[in-house]
Design a protein around this motif. Structure first.
Motif, PDB file in Angstrom:
ATOM      1  N   UNK A 481       0.576  -1.175  -0.248  1.00  0.00           N
ATOM      2  CA  UNK A 481       0.185  -0.072   0.362  1.00  0.00           C
ATOM      3  C   UNK A 481       0.900   1.372   0.134  1.00  0.00           C
ATOM      4  N   UNK A 482       0.261   2.468  -0.801  1.00  0.00           N
ATOM      5  CA  UNK A 482       1.496   4.003  -0.350  1.00  0.00           C
ATOM      6  C   UNK A 482       1.121   4.587   0.752  1.00  0.00           C
ATOM      7  N   UNK A 483       0.625   4.171   1.414  1.00  0.00           N
ATOM      8  CA  UNK A 483       0.513   5.134   2.643  1.00  0.00           C
ATOM      9  C   UNK A 483       0.005   4.696   3.809  1.00  0.00           C
ATOM     10  N   UNK A 484       0.779   4.960   5.674  1.00  0.00           N
ATOM     11  CA  UNK A 484       0.626   4.153   6.381  1.00  0.00           C
ATOM     12  C   UNK A 484      -0.958   4.196   7.160  1.00  0.00           C
ATOM     13  N   UNK A 485      -1.699   3.909   7.228  1.00  0.00           N
ATOM     14  CA  UNK A 485      -3.347   4.620   7.467  1.00  0.00           C
ATOM     15  C   UNK A 485      -4.195   3.681   7.657  1.00  0.00           C
ATOM     16  N   UNK A 486      -5.653   3.698   8.019  1.00  0.00           N
ATOM     17  CA  UNK A 486      -6.111   2.598   8.445  1.00  0.00           C
ATOM     18  C   UNK A 486      -7.151   2.434   7.121  1.00  0.00           C
ATOM     19  N   UNK A 487      -7.385   1.425   6.746  1.00  0.00           N
ATOM     20  CA  UNK A 487      -7.350   1.008   5.151  1.00  0.00           C
ATOM     21  C   UNK A 487      -9.172   0.222   5.873  1.00  0.00           C
ATOM     22  N   UNK A 488     -10.278   0.261   4.958  1.00  0.00           N
ATOM     23  CA  UNK A 488     -11.222  -0.724   4.725  1.00  0.00           C
ATOM     24  C   UNK A 488     -10.445  -2.065   4.063  1.00  0.00           C
ATOM     25  N   UNK A 489     -10.940  -2.633   4.622  1.00  0.00           N
ATOM     26  CA  UNK A 489     -11.175  -4.131   3.653  1.00  0.00           C
ATOM     27  C   UNK A 489     -12.041  -4.922   3.744  1.00  0.00           C
ATOM     28  N   UNK A 490     -12.555  -5.272   2.311  1.00  0.00           N
ATOM     29  CA  UNK A 490     -13.514  -5.565   1.794  1.00  0.00           C
ATOM     30  C   UNK A 490     -12.790  -7.719   1.953  1.00  0.00           C
ATOM     31  N   UNK A 491     -13.862  -8.708   2.318  1.00  0.00           N
ATOM     32  CA  UNK A 491     -13.343  -9.805   2.580  1.00  0.00           C
ATOM     33  C   UNK A 491     -14.417 -10.187   1.693  1.00  0.00           C
ATOM     34  N   UNK A 492     -14.050 -10.549   0.214  1.00  0.00           N
ATOM     35  CA  UNK A 492     -15.038 -11.662   0.189  1.00  0.00           C
ATOM     36  C   UNK A 492     -14.799 -13.115   0.298  1.00  0.00           C
ATOM     37  N   UNK A 529     -17.787  -9.203   4.109  1.00  0.00           N
ATOM     38  CA  UNK A 529     -17.749  -8.229   5.008  1.00  0.00           C
ATOM     39  C   UNK A 529     -16.703  -7.034   5.110  1.00  0.00           C
ATOM     40  N   UNK A 530     -16.190  -5.912   6.065  1.00  0.00           N
ATOM     41  CA  UNK A 530     -16.048  -5.199   5.869  1.00  0.00           C
ATOM     42  C   UNK A 530     -15.396  -5.216   7.363  1.00  0.00           C
ATOM     43  N   UNK A 531     -13.841  -4.753   7.460  1.00  0.00           N
ATOM     44  CA  UNK A 531     -13.453  -4.783   8.738  1.00  0.00           C
ATOM     45  C   UNK A 531     -12.772  -3.612   7.913  1.00  0.00           C
ATOM     46  N   UNK A 532     -11.001  -2.475   9.023  1.00  0.00           N
ATOM     47  CA  UNK A 532     -10.168  -2.092   9.160  1.00  0.00           C
ATOM     48  C   UNK A 532      -9.076  -2.936   9.574  1.00  0.00           C
ATOM     49  N   UNK A 533      -8.278  -2.174   9.030  1.00  0.00           N
ATOM     50  CA  UNK A 533      -6.416  -2.556   8.817  1.00  0.00           C
ATOM     51  C   UNK A 533      -5.886  -1.258   9.172  1.00  0.00           C
ATOM     52  N   UNK A 534      -4.972  -1.602  10.349  1.00  0.00           N
ATOM     53  CA  UNK A 534      -4.120  -0.071  10.232  1.00  0.00           C
ATOM     54  C   UNK A 534      -2.240  -0.877   9.606  1.00  0.00           C
ATOM     55  N   UNK A 535      -2.333  -0.288   8.455  1.00  0.00           N
ATOM     56  CA  UNK A 535      -1.426  -0.727   7.473  1.00  0.00           C
ATOM     57  C   UNK A 535       0.029   0.325   7.604  1.00  0.00           C
ATOM     58  N   UNK A 536       0.705   0.006   7.591  1.00  0.00           N
ATOM     59  CA  UNK A 536       2.219   0.844   7.575  1.00  0.00           C
ATOM     60  C   UNK A 536       2.652   0.658   5.838  1.00  0.00           C
ATOM     61  N   UNK A 537       3.228   1.764   5.319  1.00  0.00           N
ATOM     62  CA  UNK A 537       3.933   1.834   4.358  1.00  0.00           C
ATOM     63  C   UNK A 537       4.405   0.852   3.614  1.00  0.00           C
ATOM     64  N   UNK A 538       4.020   0.785   2.251  1.00  0.00           N
ATOM     65  CA  UNK A 538       4.855  -0.587   1.758  1.00  0.00           C
ATOM     66  C   UNK A 538       4.236  -2.005   1.849  1.00  0.00           C
ATOM     67  N   UNK A 539       5.004  -3.242   2.088  1.00  0.00           N
ATOM     68  CA  UNK A 539       5.010  -4.111   2.314  1.00  0.00           C
ATOM     69  C   UNK A 539       4.080  -4.880   3.878  1.00  0.00           C
ATOM     70  N   UNK A 540       3.234  -5.132   3.684  1.00  0.00           N
ATOM     71  CA  UNK A 540       2.286  -5.648   5.213  1.00  0.00           C
ATOM     72  C   UNK A 540       1.891  -7.515   4.674  1.00  0.00           C
ATOM     73  N   UNK A 541       2.236  -7.611   5.859  1.00  0.00           N
ATOM     74  CA  UNK A 541       0.546  -9.227   5.662  1.00  0.00           C
ATOM     75  C   UNK A 541      -0.293  -9.881   6.256  1.00  0.00           C
TER      76      UNK A 541
END
Length: 566
Positions: A481-492, A529-541
């Protein structure tokens, strides 16, 4: 494989300047080979089967995570706990249980090569009492490592066709049976891999499979090495499949856990040819062969920086969606592998192993509009000791699409270099990947399945949990991801149980939380369903798990289609 002394770096010619010229529709093609890419003909989901390495990692996090996450490693073959193997005069290293935390962080599975408990190669046989005691020790150590969940198999022996001491130990096939039976007295869960011959040998393989079937010790992963050029890979796998069927053996996963010779392993063009053929052959996984030092993914890094070959695997790691058909003119020379990501409407083609002017013809582009943006870049054949900070951009231009296809000529190619072609719409392409298909992720002890109504045609099901780290199911998504922030993660997902199911969610070592999946109308009938994840800029697992170390387990059952970050 043999472990030679360190050789001097291969002398390779410098990458010649390369130009791209847009052809008008129906113009004559330049002389040379043509690689045909059928973007509309998928043949398997992107799983990066050849992004693996023998002795790829060392215990002190070499190479570092930022070098591993972008290449999205599939499989590692590592020495056993209490490793004795001292490759190329180096001290013993690469203990599978000690590198397990890093392998886990980057989503890689591990196979433990059991005979590397011995120091020397070729292995020096002592006695059956000695060997069985070592087998017991390896299995006991693995069972005691209750937080390690990414061990995929025990590899029973390595290159028995020339390292097994028949005079002292007896027939290898009988020895295989005896060893597997000994493992099963302690561990009835972890798969076994073999026979691990140094090359494809149908006579030996038939005898091995016949004995293994008769003694109920069939391998879960069928292993041999491809170290004599890539041109025979398809024929070898096809011959194995025919043999398997003729013997009444259910399909096994084929694992080529050593590929490419000393003269090839650091040459991006040659390795591109290997990857193309391994992908088309349908192997489950393949590992770069080990010839030098561990802890570099066998030459992808130098001093924890990328070499030219790393960029080839970075392009591979960037692929998503489905692998699509590529057709070279011949089994030698120009070849490549390609993917199409339907969510981004993006085609990636990696090609090489040819010099002069050659062509890449991409068909099946009707859905991308009347014109497409085409980017071409290259990485040189500069060897294992030269770091390369970025690939070389050759061209970035627009092509008209005629009858659903384009032809891109590439002049002045170097056979040692690898090339990357990206084709995408001229407008509307997302600035970063937002949707990640579950079938493209790292899947542990679950199954990739297909359905016409699934995103990109695939999903992951049979996600289960037994409370045992050897058999619990989880899926690891490596996202960028391009920036560190909270993202809405939609799960199919799909949940055909009729009641709410749950799974665990963790990312980047965070604490576990729970995701709830209300019932859908049936299996392979998807909702979100939706949830929030706090990700860092760049690669995350991001891990979604039915069971995992430090997570007791979810409830009910749910299938995973994709995640989307917005």
């Amino acid at each position: 494989m043999p472990k030679p002394t360190l050789r001097t770096a291969i002398a390779v010619s410098a990458l010649a300047a390369t130009t791209l010229v847009a052809l008008p529709p129906h113009s004559a093609q330049a002389a040379g080979s043509t690689l045909v890419v059928d973007a509309g003909v998928p043949f398997r989901p992107v799983t990066r089967v050849a992004a693996g390495g023998l002795y790829a990692l060392a215990e002190n996090n070499r190479p570092p995570d930022p070098m591993l996450l972008p290449i999205k490693m599939h499989t590692l073959t590592q020495p056993p706990p209490r490793v004795g193997q001292a490759p190329n005069g180096q001290p013993p290293g690469g203990d599978a249980l000690l590198v397990a935390p890093q392998a886990d962080r980057v989503g890689a599975a591990q196979v433990i090569r059991m005979p590397d408990i011995y120091r020397d190669f070729p292995y020096r046989w002592v006695s059956w009492n000695d060997w069985l005691a070592k087998v017991d020790q390896i299995v006991n150590d693995r069972l005691a490592a209750t937080t390690v969940s990414n061990v995929t198999a025990y590899e029973i022996w390595n290159e028995a066709d020339w390292t097994w001491n028949t005079a002292a130990a007896g027939d290898f096939n009988a020895g295989w049976t005896r060893t597997v039976q000994r493992i099963r007295t302690r561990d009835t869960v972890t798969p076994v891999a073999g026979p691990g011959d140094s090359h494809w040998n149908p006579t030996r393989m038939r005898a091995f499979l016949t004995n293994a079937k008769n003694t109920n010790t069939l391998p879960d992963l069928v292993v041999w090495h491809e170290l004599s050029g890539s041109s025979g890979i398809a024929a070898h796998v096809a011959e194995y499949r025919s043999m398997e069927s003729s013997l009444g053996i259910s399909p096994r996963r084929v694992f080529i856990n050593e590929y490419a010779t000393t003269a090839e392993i650091d040459v991006p063009g040659r390795v591109t040819n290997y990857i193309a053929k391994l992908e088309r052959a349908g192997v489950w996984a393949a590992d770069r062969a080990f010839w030098y030092e561990y802890g570099t993914v066998n030459g992808l890094t130098h001093n924890s920086q990328p070499t030219a070959s790393w960029w080839l695997y970075k392009w591979y790691g960037d692929m998503a969606g489905n692998m699509v058909r590529t057709t070279p003119r011949a089994q030698t020379g120009l070849d490549g592998f390609a993917s199409y990501d339907s969510t981004r409407r993006r085609v990636d083609v990696v090609f090489g192993d040819e010099s002069g002017t050659n062509n890449v013809r991409v068909t099946g582009l009707g859905g991308l509009g009347g014109s497409v943006r085409v980017r071409l870049e290259s990485t040189p054949g500069s060897g294992r000791f030269t770091t390369v900070s970025a690939p070389t951009t050759i061209a970035n231009t627009t092509y008209p699409v005629t009858n659903g296809e384009i032809t891109v000529p590439v002049a002045n190619m170097s056979a040692t270099a690898s090339y990357h072609l990206v084709v995408e719409p001229t407008s509307g392409a997302p600035s970063y990947q937002q949707r990640y298909e579950a079938e493209n992720a790292s899947v542990f002890r679950a199954e990739r399945l297909s359905a016409g109504n699934a995103s990109n045609g695939g999903y992951v099901g049979r996600i289960d949990n037994t409370g045992d780290p050897r058999s619990a199911s989880y899926v690891d998504f490596v996202v960028n991801v391009p920036t560190a922030r909270s993202y809405t993660m939609t799960i199919g997902y799909a949940n055909g149980t009729g009641a709410t199911a749950t799974q665990g969610l963790a990312y980047n070592g965070s604490a576990w939380s729970t995701v709830s999946y209300p019932a859908t109308s049936g299996w392979a009938q998807f909702g979100t369903v939706n949830t929030a994840v706090n990700l860092k800029a760049g690669y995350n697992v991001i891990r979604l798990a039915k069971g995992s170390p430090h997570f007791a387990g979810g409830t009910g059952y749910a299938e995973l289609d994709y995640i989307q970050l917005t």
